[in-house]
Design an enzyme around this catalytic site. Structure first.
Site, PDB file in Angstrom:
ATOM      1  N   CYS A  29     -19.894  -0.097   0.032  1.00  0.00           N
ATOM      2  CA  CYS A  29     -18.566  -0.733   0.055  1.00  0.00           C
ATOM      3  C   CYS A  29     -18.656  -2.130   0.656  1.00  0.00           C
ATOM      4  O   CYS A  29     -17.671  -2.665   1.118  1.00  0.00           O
ATOM      5  CB  CYS A  29     -17.625   0.102   0.917  1.00  0.00           C
ATOM      6  SG  CYS A  29     -16.838   1.405   0.015  1.00  0.00           S
TER       7      CYS A  29
ATOM      8  N   ARG B  81       1.095   2.935   3.668  1.00  0.00           N
ATOM      9  CA  ARG B  81       1.134   1.512   3.315  1.00  0.00           C
ATOM     10  C   ARG B  81       2.563   1.055   2.999  1.00  0.00           C
ATOM     11  O   ARG B  81       2.956  -0.052   3.359  1.00  0.00           O
ATOM     12  CB  ARG B  81       0.216   1.244   2.121  1.00  0.00           C
ATOM     13  CG  ARG B  81      -1.245   1.499   2.460  1.00  0.00           C
ATOM     14  CD  ARG B  81      -2.143   0.998   1.373  1.00  0.00           C
ATOM     15  NE  ARG B  81      -3.351   1.820   1.278  1.00  0.00           N
ATOM     16  CZ  ARG B  81      -4.400   1.502   0.544  1.00  0.00           C
ATOM     17  NH1 ARG B  81      -4.403   0.395  -0.158  1.00  0.00           N
ATOM     18  NH2 ARG B  81      -5.448   2.289   0.497  1.00  0.00           N
TER      19      ARG B  81
END
Length: 320
Positions: free
Chosen positions: A255, A168
């Site tokens: 999720c 990231r």
């Protein structure tokens, strides 16, 4: 007290983990705490790295939401299979990645002391979400963070951002987005003080359920592992997670729903805050209640029922 058959370098206790730098840091912390508790050398434990579906580079590169890739089980399935087969003795997990139900034969009742629960705002040039210009591109793969950001700043352009901490940060340096978000706990455990991170207070962004907590899973029938793990279990983290995970289980343990929840202790009182949002951020429903610590799980379930009732018909229509 029962005599525990302790592991040794000749017959080590096998600790299963994913292979990411953060997962390994958590496994090393578990090993260090067990070694200290029983006065054992590090080599009385073997760290066993298990590749999970969630570690597949092609999936990470696809930058799709977790729910489209298979949910939280992506990070646990192979590890739990090895635990059930006896290939490993215990498994170390980030609790925010753990489904609320364990497979038959496995249990999760040991937690290490909880780290910082807050989210981190990561940007090479900005200090907080309040500094983002109108229409700024922000990167996150978390449904919760996406919904919370859009609820407060509907003008933002939120793009998918998957991968471990290092991946990231690389995407950020390549200019894919102006900022991203990580858990402060992960940055602290990796001693990444050089990352341009600023903690976001929980009033501004309520964290994921169980964020900052490490859980250790074992076979239900393994009394040796149970006795060893009891020596390193953090009771207060367990009390907080009992409330948070009961809240999550009663709402939606997958999720697929943006859910945030945080329990905090003050003396004999537990305070629980919970939030559920539409994925596009157009609506958020929250609650904040307190109770005696021992009633935490009951409060979690009651709060979930209250929020579901408030959400009313149509709130979850997007899931169908």
């Amino acid at each position: 007290m029962t005599q525990i058959d302790l592991p040794s370098p000749a017959s080590p206790l096998k600790i299963g983990t994913r292979g990411s730098p953060l997962a390994l840091a958590q496994a090393y912390e578990t090993r260090a705490r067990l070694a200290a508790a029983f006065d054992l050398p590090d080599d009385a434990f073997e760290i066993v790295v298990i590749k999970t579906t969630g570690d597949n580079q092609a999936l990470i590169a696809a930058d799709k939401p977790l729910k489209e890739l298979g949910g939280k089980g992506l990070f646990t399935k192979e590890i739990e299979e090895d635990l059930l087969s006896g290939a490993i003795d215990i498994a170390v997990h980030s609790m925010k990645d753990m489904p609320v139900q364990q497979p038959e034969g496995l249990m999760l009742d040991t937690y290490l002391p909880r780290e910082d629960v807050r989210d981190a705002f990561i940007s090479p040039s900005l200090a907080s979400i309040h500094d983002l210009a109108k229409g700024a591109v922000v990167g996150t793969s978390s449904l919760r963070r996406r919904a919370q950001l859009l609820h407060r700043r509907p003008d933002l352009n939120v793009v998918q951002f998957r991968g471990n901490v290092q991946t990231r940060l690389r995407k950020l340096s390549e200019g894919v987005a102006e900022c991203t978000f990580l858990a402060m706990a992960g940055l602290n455990r990796l001693a990444m003080a050089d990352v341009p991170a600023n903690a976001i207070e929980t009033n501004d962004m309520l964290p994921a359920v169980a964020q900052g907590a490490i859980g250790i899973e074992r076979r239900t029938s393994d009394s040796r592992a149970a006795d060893m793990l009891a020596a390193i279990h953090d009771r207060q983290t367990g009390q907080r997670l009992a409330a948070e995970r009961a809240f999550l289980a009663a709402l939606d343990g997958s999720c697929e729903t943006p859910i945030a929840g945080l329990a905090e202790l003050d003396g004999t009182t537990l305070r629980l805050r919970g939030e559920v949002l539409r994925p596009d951020g157009s609506e958020a429903i929250s609650d904040d209640q307190s109770c005696p610590i021992e009633d935490g799980a009951e409060l979690g379930r009651a709060m979930a029922a209250k929020l579901l009732d408030q959400a009313g018909e149509g709130f979850f229509d997007w899931k169908r």
